[in-house]
Design a protein around this motif. Structure first.
Motif, PDB file in Angstrom:
ATOM      1  N   ARG A  52       0.824  -1.200   0.000  1.00 24.78           N
ATOM      2  CA  ARG A  52       0.000   0.000   0.000  1.00 24.78           C
ATOM      3  C   ARG A  52       0.869   1.265   0.000  1.00 24.78           C
ATOM      4  NH1 ARG A  52      -2.489  -0.791   4.358  1.00 24.78           N
ATOM      5  NH2 ARG A  52      -1.990   0.975   5.681  1.00 24.78           N
ATOM      6  N   LYS A  53       1.957   1.243   0.761  1.00 24.99           N
ATOM      7  CA  LYS A  53       2.884   2.387   0.768  1.00 24.99           C
ATOM      8  C   LYS A  53       3.444   2.631  -0.633  1.00 24.99           C
ATOM      9  CE  LYS A  53       4.658   1.954   5.514  1.00 24.99           C
ATOM     10  NZ  LYS A  53       5.870   1.608   6.304  1.00 24.99           N
ATOM     11  N   LEU A  54       3.912   1.557  -1.264  1.00 22.66           N
ATOM     12  CA  LEU A  54       4.515   1.690  -2.592  1.00 22.66           C
ATOM     13  C   LEU A  54       3.477   2.175  -3.604  1.00 22.66           C
ATOM     14  CD1 LEU A  54       6.872   1.302  -4.544  1.00 22.66           C
ATOM     15  CD2 LEU A  54       6.199  -1.102  -4.765  1.00 22.66           C
ATOM     16  N   LEU A  55       2.299   1.601  -3.564  1.00 19.92           N
ATOM     17  CA  LEU A  55       1.260   1.987  -4.512  1.00 19.92           C
ATOM     18  C   LEU A  55       0.876   3.456  -4.327  1.00 19.92           C
ATOM     19  CD1 LEU A  55      -0.685   1.328  -6.742  1.00 19.92           C
ATOM     20  CD2 LEU A  55      -2.182   0.203  -5.087  1.00 19.92           C
ATOM     21  N   ASN A  56       0.769   3.897  -3.090  1.00 20.63           N
ATOM     22  CA  ASN A  56       0.465   5.299  -2.827  1.00 20.63           C
ATOM     23  C   ASN A  56       1.544   6.218  -3.380  1.00 20.63           C
ATOM     24  OD1 ASN A  56      -1.993   6.157  -1.406  1.00 20.63           O
ATOM     25  ND2 ASN A  56      -1.429   4.610   0.087  1.00 20.63           N
ATOM     26  N   LEU A  57       2.810   5.827  -3.189  1.00 20.25           N
ATOM     27  CA  LEU A  57       3.905   6.633  -3.714  1.00 20.25           C
ATOM     28  C   LEU A  57       3.847   6.713  -5.240  1.00 20.25           C
ATOM     29  CD1 LEU A  57       6.763   5.349  -1.376  1.00 20.25           C
ATOM     30  CD2 LEU A  57       6.030   7.730  -1.564  1.00 20.25           C
ATOM     31  N   CYS A  58       3.396   5.631  -5.866  1.00 17.57           N
ATOM     32  CA  CYS A  58       3.297   5.608  -7.327  1.00 17.57           C
ATOM     33  C   CYS A  58       2.209   6.537  -7.856  1.00 17.57           C
ATOM     34  CB  CYS A  58       3.010   4.188  -7.818  1.00 17.57           C
ATOM     35  SG  CYS A  58       4.396   3.044  -7.700  1.00 17.57           S
ATOM     36  N   ILE A  59       1.066   6.573  -7.186  1.00 16.37           N
ATOM     37  CA  ILE A  59      -0.082   7.259  -7.775  1.00 16.37           C
ATOM     38  C   ILE A  59      -0.340   8.653  -7.219  1.00 16.37           C
ATOM     39  CG2 ILE A  59      -1.195   5.065  -8.314  1.00 16.37           C
ATOM     40  CD1 ILE A  59      -3.062   5.502  -5.982  1.00 16.37           C
ATOM     41  N   PHE A  60       0.271   8.982  -6.071  1.00 17.49           N
ATOM     42  CA  PHE A  60      -0.007  10.286  -5.468  1.00 17.49           C
ATOM     43  C   PHE A  60       0.213  11.457  -6.435  1.00 17.49           C
ATOM     44  CE2 PHE A  60       1.370  14.116  -3.254  1.00 17.49           C
ATOM     45  CZ  PHE A  60       0.286  14.350  -2.419  1.00 17.49           C
ATOM     46  N   PRO A  61       1.346  11.498  -7.170  1.00 14.49           N
ATOM     47  CA  PRO A  61       1.548  12.647  -8.062  1.00 14.49           C
ATOM     48  C   PRO A  61       0.449  12.801  -9.109  1.00 14.49           C
ATOM     49  CG  PRO A  61       3.591  11.410  -7.796  1.00 14.49           C
ATOM     50  CD  PRO A  61       2.491  10.573  -7.200  1.00 14.49           C
ATOM     51  N   PHE A  62      -0.196  11.695  -9.476  1.00 14.51           N
ATOM     52  CA  PHE A  62      -1.189  11.730 -10.545  1.00 14.51           C
ATOM     53  C   PHE A  62      -2.599  11.995 -10.021  1.00 14.51           C
ATOM     54  CE2 PHE A  62       2.362   9.008 -11.699  1.00 14.51           C
ATOM     55  CZ  PHE A  62       2.781   9.620 -12.868  1.00 14.51           C
ATOM     56  N   ALA A  63      -2.717  12.125  -8.702  1.00 17.92           N
ATOM     57  CA  ALA A  63      -3.991  12.509  -8.097  1.00 17.92           C
ATOM     58  C   ALA A  63      -3.930  13.948  -7.583  1.00 17.92           C
ATOM     59  CB  ALA A  63      -4.334  11.557  -6.959  1.00 17.92           C
ATOM     60  N   SER A  64      -2.808  14.623  -7.847  1.00 23.60           N
ATOM     61  CA  SER A  64      -2.624  15.997  -7.396  1.00 23.60           C
ATOM     62  C   SER A  64      -3.189  16.979  -8.414  1.00 23.60           C
ATOM     63  CB  SER A  64      -1.130  16.279  -7.180  1.00 23.60           C
ATOM     64  OG  SER A  64      -0.443  16.251  -8.423  1.00 23.60           O
TER      65      SER A  64
END
Length: 360
Positions: A52-64
């Protein structure tokens, strides 16, 4: 340990059934390594947390509000609703470029297996492209790229194998401390460069075709905790929504259904209202089943959390313990049901032999 003999066991064989059941049950439970079983569940919970940590790091920039090169998160776990092998996330730049990404916090299975998995998922995407266009994108993509994202320390072996095997897979190195992502390339050895290609050819294959994304991605800031849950999150992760939604009063914790609904809607905005409702129902049902919450007859809350803690870390411990206990109890019941089945089978064989001897 009381057990009712099945209907197909004659009354005069009931004592034999109970004796058989007790013997088989004892054997089944003696074979059950409970501590090892608990450890395995606990390790699974920790692995899910890392994923979950890794997935969040992957997608956070694209939800900004300013996503790298215009790519936005469209869906997590695309094709999950069809029960197919699926990627962890789908990005779209609304200009014909789609990126399907897989996040792997644990790379113990090795680069070949991981790359094969991505290839299998890509084939599923191609086979279901009409569905993806209709349900996610709205138009057919001009270009589809696949990403395999790992923590930075594991990216080197993935990128090297992708280049030497001529895989069209972009490797993301996710830097947990820096909270950043970089497209990872390595300088291949001469024997790793396919015939007829040079280093530039190889690097073009393992970089994003939208060249500016290779730069803007590295410049973007990321975070570990942007989303609490995803469509394929495990039950414990979904149950943590209750901890996030809680409110405290007079040394106790309470939760309202509406607050859980709000969190699920925010995290899973791309799912239908019906699907989000099913997830909310699943969270409540599971929490009641394991005794993490109980109904609360007060206008200020729908449920009370059953824990002596009110802080997040204490509630996490309570939740994990109650979940693991529930899984252990379920395994014990499974073994007891198997003991019932085998005891009835043994007694029915005796019944048949007895009847046969009487006939003779």
């Amino acid at each position: 340990m009381d057990v009712e003999p099945p209907d197909d066991v004659p009354d005069y064989w009931h004592q034999d059934f109970i004796y058989e059941y007790k013997q088989i049950r004892r054997e089944k439970l003696d074979q059950f390594a409970e501590d090892e079983y608990r450890d395995r569940i606990e390790r699974g919970i920790k692995k899910e947390q890392e994923h979950r940590k890794l997935l969040n790091l992957c997608i956070f920039p694209f939800a900004s509000s300013s996503p790298p090169s215009g790519f936005r998160l469209v869906q997590a776990d695309p094709l999950e609703e069809k029960g197919l092998p699926n990627f962890d996330f789908l990005l779209w730049d609304f200009d014909g470029q789609a990126i399907f990404g897989e996040a792997k916090a644990n790379t113990a299975q090795g680069p070949v297996s991981l790359l094969n998995e991505v290839q299998e998922q890509r084939e599923v995407v191609e086979e279901n492209l009409d569905y993806i266009v209709e349900n996610y994108l709205g138009e057919e993509p001009r270009n589809i790229e696949c990403v395999l994202a790992t923590f930075a320390g594991d990216a080197n072996q993935i990128a090297r194998k992708a280049m030497s095997d001529e895989r069209e897979v972009v490797t993301w190195a996710v830097h947990q401390m820096r909270k950043s992502i970089s497209v990872h390339t390595v300088l291949p050895q001469d024997n790793e460069i396919p015939d007829g290609e040079d280093i530039d050819d190889v690097h073009l294959r393992v970089k994003h075709s939208k060249h500016e994304l290779n730069r803007t991605l590295e410049e973007a800031e990321s975070a570990e905790g942007s989303f609490d849950l995803f469509p394929e999150s495990d039950p414990v992760t979904k149950l943590r929504t209750i901890i996030t939604a809680r409110h405290s009063a007079e040394g106790h914790c309470f939760v309202n259904i509406d607050d859980i609904i709000d969190i699920v809607e925010a995290d899973l905005f791309y799912l239908s209202e019906e699907k989000r409702g099913e997830i909310v129902d699943e969270i409540i049902d599971d929490a009641l089943d394991i005794g993490f919450i109980r109904e609360y007859n007060d206008s200020d809350a729908d449920y009370k959390i059953v824990s002596r803690y009110t802080n997040s870390s204490g509630l996490e411990k309570t939740l994990e313990k109650k979940w693991i206990d529930s899984q252990v109890n379920a395994e014990i019941k499974k073994r007891e049901k198997e003991a019932e089945r085998l005891a009835a089978q043994n007694v029915n064989k005796q019944t048949e032999l007895w009847d046969f001897s009487d006939d003779s």
